[in-house]
Design a protein around this motif. Structure first.
Motif, PDB file in Angstrom:
ATOM      1  N   SER A   9      14.756  -4.953  -3.613  1.00 48.52           N
ATOM      2  CA  SER A   9      15.055  -3.834  -4.503  1.00 48.52           C
ATOM      3  C   SER A   9      13.767  -3.117  -4.880  1.00 48.52           C
ATOM      4  O   SER A   9      12.661  -3.657  -4.730  1.00 48.52           O
ATOM      5  N   LYS A  10      13.920  -1.912  -5.356  1.00 48.96           N
ATOM      6  CA  LYS A  10      12.787  -1.119  -5.837  1.00 48.96           C
ATOM      7  C   LYS A  10      12.057  -1.841  -6.960  1.00 48.96           C
ATOM      8  O   LYS A  10      10.831  -1.832  -7.022  1.00 48.96           O
ATOM      9  N   HIS A  11      12.799  -2.490  -7.846  1.00 52.93           N
ATOM     10  CA  HIS A  11      12.185  -3.193  -8.963  1.00 52.93           C
ATOM     11  C   HIS A  11      11.322  -4.352  -8.483  1.00 52.93           C
ATOM     12  O   HIS A  11      10.201  -4.539  -8.968  1.00 52.93           O
ATOM     13  N   GLU A  12      11.835  -5.140  -7.556  1.00 56.14           N
ATOM     14  CA  GLU A  12      11.063  -6.270  -7.051  1.00 56.14           C
ATOM     15  C   GLU A  12       9.780  -5.801  -6.386  1.00 56.14           C
ATOM     16  O   GLU A  12       8.717  -6.407  -6.544  1.00 56.14           O
ATOM     17  N   LEU A  13       9.881  -4.715  -5.637  1.00 56.53           N
ATOM     18  CA  LEU A  13       8.712  -4.180  -4.948  1.00 56.53           C
ATOM     19  C   LEU A  13       7.680  -3.664  -5.946  1.00 56.53           C
ATOM     20  O   LEU A  13       6.478  -3.916  -5.803  1.00 56.53           O
ATOM     21  N   ALA A  14       8.138  -2.964  -6.967  1.00 59.45           N
ATOM     22  CA  ALA A  14       7.214  -2.438  -7.977  1.00 59.45           C
ATOM     23  C   ALA A  14       6.536  -3.571  -8.738  1.00 59.45           C
ATOM     24  O   ALA A  14       5.335  -3.502  -9.037  1.00 59.45           O
ATOM     25  N   ILE A  15       7.285  -4.615  -9.072  1.00 60.10           N
ATOM     26  CA  ILE A  15       6.701  -5.769  -9.752  1.00 60.10           C
ATOM     27  C   ILE A  15       5.610  -6.400  -8.894  1.00 60.10           C
ATOM     28  O   ILE A  15       4.530  -6.748  -9.377  1.00 60.10           O
ATOM     29  N   ALA A  38       0.837  -1.201   0.000  1.00 63.58           N
ATOM     30  CA  ALA A  38       0.000   0.000   0.000  1.00 63.58           C
ATOM     31  C   ALA A  38       0.872   1.252   0.000  1.00 63.58           C
ATOM     32  O   ALA A  38       0.574   2.234  -0.699  1.00 63.58           O
ATOM     33  N   ALA A  39       1.952   1.229   0.773  1.00 62.93           N
ATOM     34  CA  ALA A  39       2.867   2.370   0.820  1.00 62.93           C
ATOM     35  C   ALA A  39       3.544   2.570  -0.531  1.00 62.93           C
ATOM     36  O   ALA A  39       3.714   3.709  -0.992  1.00 62.93           O
ATOM     37  N   ALA A  40       3.931   1.481  -1.175  1.00 63.30           N
ATOM     38  CA  ALA A  40       4.574   1.580  -2.492  1.00 63.30           C
ATOM     39  C   ALA A  40       3.621   2.192  -3.508  1.00 63.30           C
ATOM     40  O   ALA A  40       4.000   3.079  -4.279  1.00 63.30           O
ATOM     41  N   ARG A  41       2.374   1.746  -3.517  1.00 64.78           N
ATOM     42  CA  ARG A  41       1.391   2.300  -4.444  1.00 64.78           C
ATOM     43  C   ARG A  41       1.160   3.790  -4.182  1.00 64.78           C
ATOM     44  O   ARG A  41       1.057   4.596  -5.109  1.00 64.78           O
ATOM     45  N   SER A  42       1.093   4.135  -2.916  1.00 64.60           N
ATOM     46  CA  SER A  42       0.875   5.534  -2.541  1.00 64.60           C
ATOM     47  C   SER A  42       2.024   6.422  -2.994  1.00 64.60           C
ATOM     48  O   SER A  42       1.814   7.511  -3.551  1.00 64.60           O
ATOM     49  N   LEU A  43       3.246   5.962  -2.803  1.00 63.08           N
ATOM     50  CA  LEU A  43       4.415   6.744  -3.217  1.00 63.08           C
ATOM     51  C   LEU A  43       4.506   6.844  -4.734  1.00 63.08           C
ATOM     52  O   LEU A  43       4.897   7.886  -5.270  1.00 63.08           O
ATOM     53  N   LEU A  44       4.158   5.775  -5.428  1.00 63.87           N
ATOM     54  CA  LEU A  44       4.164   5.818  -6.890  1.00 63.87           C
ATOM     55  C   LEU A  44       3.159   6.850  -7.403  1.00 63.87           C
ATOM     56  O   LEU A  44       3.422   7.572  -8.359  1.00 63.87           O
ATOM     57  N   ALA A  97      10.653   8.195  -9.650  1.00 66.94           N
ATOM     58  CA  ALA A  97      11.820   8.674  -8.905  1.00 66.94           C
ATOM     59  C   ALA A  97      11.511   8.803  -7.416  1.00 66.94           C
ATOM     60  O   ALA A  97      12.409   8.730  -6.571  1.00 66.94           O
ATOM     61  N   GLY A  98      10.231   8.994  -7.087  1.00 64.13           N
ATOM     62  CA  GLY A  98       9.859   9.150  -5.688  1.00 64.13           C
ATOM     63  C   GLY A  98       9.717   7.850  -4.936  1.00 64.13           C
ATOM     64  O   GLY A  98       9.446   7.870  -3.725  1.00 64.13           O
ATOM     65  N   LEU A  99       9.880   6.727  -5.615  1.00 64.83           N
ATOM     66  CA  LEU A  99       9.779   5.429  -4.951  1.00 64.83           C
ATOM     67  C   LEU A  99      11.160   5.000  -4.473  1.00 64.83           C
ATOM     68  O   LEU A  99      12.000   4.581  -5.274  1.00 64.83           O
ATOM     69  N   THR A 100      11.399   5.124  -3.179  1.00 71.49           N
ATOM     70  CA  THR A 100      12.651   4.647  -2.594  1.00 71.49           C
ATOM     71  C   THR A 100      12.320   3.663  -1.481  1.00 71.49           C
ATOM     72  O   THR A 100      11.259   3.769  -0.842  1.00 71.49           O
ATOM     73  N   MET A 101      13.209   2.728  -1.260  1.00 70.28           N
ATOM     74  CA  MET A 101      12.960   1.709  -0.245  1.00 70.28           C
ATOM     75  C   MET A 101      12.840   2.333   1.138  1.00 70.28           C
ATOM     76  O   MET A 101      12.010   1.921   1.948  1.00 70.28           O
ATOM     77  N   GLY A 102      13.645   3.358   1.403  1.00 71.30           N
ATOM     78  CA  GLY A 102      13.578   4.019   2.703  1.00 71.30           C
ATOM     79  C   GLY A 102      12.237   4.687   2.939  1.00 71.30           C
ATOM     80  O   GLY A 102      11.646   4.581   4.025  1.00 71.30           O
ATOM     81  N   ASP A 103      11.737   5.382   1.915  1.00 75.64           N
ATOM     82  CA  ASP A 103      10.449   6.056   2.043  1.00 75.64           C
ATOM     83  C   ASP A 103       9.307   5.057   2.167  1.00 75.64           C
ATOM     84  O   ASP A 103       8.326   5.305   2.878  1.00 75.64           O
ATOM     85  N   VAL A 104       9.424   3.940   1.461  1.00 73.84           N
ATOM     86  CA  VAL A 104       8.382   2.903   1.574  1.00 73.84           C
ATOM     87  C   VAL A 104       8.329   2.371   3.001  1.00 73.84           C
ATOM     88  O   VAL A 104       7.247   2.235   3.591  1.00 73.84           O
ATOM     89  N   ALA A 105       9.482   2.071   3.578  1.00 74.34           N
ATOM     90  CA  ALA A 105       9.522   1.556   4.954  1.00 74.34           C
ATOM     91  C   ALA A 105       8.913   2.562   5.924  1.00 74.34           C
ATOM     92  O   ALA A 105       8.134   2.198   6.815  1.00 74.34           O
ATOM     93  N   GLY A 147       7.979   2.897 -15.528  1.00 77.58           N
ATOM     94  CA  GLY A 147       9.299   2.891 -14.917  1.00 77.58           C
ATOM     95  C   GLY A 147       9.996   1.555 -15.067  1.00 77.58           C
ATOM     96  O   GLY A 147      11.185   1.486 -15.385  1.00 77.58           O
ATOM     97  N   LEU A 148       9.258   0.480 -14.843  1.00 76.67           N
ATOM     98  CA  LEU A 148       9.830  -0.861 -14.977  1.00 76.67           C
ATOM     99  C   LEU A 148      10.252  -1.146 -16.415  1.00 76.67           C
ATOM    100  O   LEU A 148      11.347  -1.674 -16.660  1.00 76.67           O
ATOM    101  N   VAL A 149       9.384  -0.794 -17.361  1.00 73.10           N
ATOM    102  CA  VAL A 149       9.708  -1.044 -18.764  1.00 73.10           C
ATOM    103  C   VAL A 149      10.934  -0.244 -19.178  1.00 73.10           C
ATOM    104  O   VAL A 149      11.828  -0.751 -19.882  1.00 73.10           O
ATOM    105  N   ALA A 150      11.004   1.008 -18.762  1.00 73.08           N
ATOM    106  CA  ALA A 150      12.159   1.846 -19.113  1.00 73.08           C
ATOM    107  C   ALA A 150      13.453   1.258 -18.558  1.00 73.08           C
ATOM    108  O   ALA A 150      14.461   1.153 -19.271  1.00 73.08           O
TER     109      ALA A 150
END
Length: 208
Positions: A69-75, A33-39, A45-53, A120-123
């Protein structure tokens, strides 16, 4: 010295306790939920592991035990959102099934967190073959279940003569690729007229 009598031995060895604590689904939900909110709020660029935690209210160690990693979390966040797609059984026809899933998929792609994560993931995957493989395995391939289910329903209603009459991979690529192009690349809305026109095109090809 005599051996101890056999009756003094325990009948069964003591049970082994599993190492570590069970994974908390509550923490998983809070992190995603935090990852979706930050995205949605700050973009890719605003999705960082520290901010998600921080936003999820969990320790970084808790986060990294789940996704490193950020990629794994986004996936994981994208896969969870796409997992909500389904084909309601209207008992009508193939056209209704396709039109329904196109509308639902377009609505998901219209959400800022989904749009940001996918683009972001595709790029980033353009220079990372391993990431492309992960996206294909965890995001793309599982959604082909919708085509398989739609094909089975069409066969049961007599709209197609055999399961092999519909190429699952090709149909998936046509539908998902067109909707992604329309919503994410061209940035056009999925109006009723567009959805109906596209569905007519797809059905005509499938039942030709």
């Amino acid at each position: 010295m005599h051996d101890e009598p056999a009756r003094d031995q325990p009948e069964d060895p003591p049970l082994q306790r599993s190492k570590g604590r069970p994974r908390s689904t509550t923490a998983d939900d809070a992190i995603l939920a935090a990852a979706r909110s930050l995205l949605a709020d700050g973009g890719w660029a605003g999705l960082t592991m520290g901010d998600v935690a921080t936003r999820a209210g969990v320790a970084k160690t808790t986060l990294y035990r789940r996704w490193n990693s950020k990629h794994e979390l986004a996936i994981a966040a994208v896969a969870e959102m796409l997992g909500t797609l389904h084909l309601p059984d209207r008992g009508t026809d193939l056209r209704a099934d396709i039109e329904d899933v196109v509308r639902r998929f377009a609505a998901l792609l219209g959400r800022p967190e989904m749009r940001t994560a996918l683009m972001g993931l595709v790029a980033d995957s353009t220079s990372d073959p391993a990431l492309r493989q992960r996206i294909r395995e965890e995001v793309v391939d599982p959604q082909k279940r919708l085509v398989v289910e739609g094909r089975a329903r069409a066969k049961s209603r007599g709209e197609i003569s055999a399961p092999g009459d519909i190429d699952v991979d090709l149909v998936f690529d046509v539908i998902s690729g067109t909707v992604v192009q329309h919503i994410l690349v061209s940035a056009e809305p999925a109006t009723d007229a567009w959805v109906q026109r596209f569905t007519t095109f797809v059905v005509a090809g499938l039942l030709a």
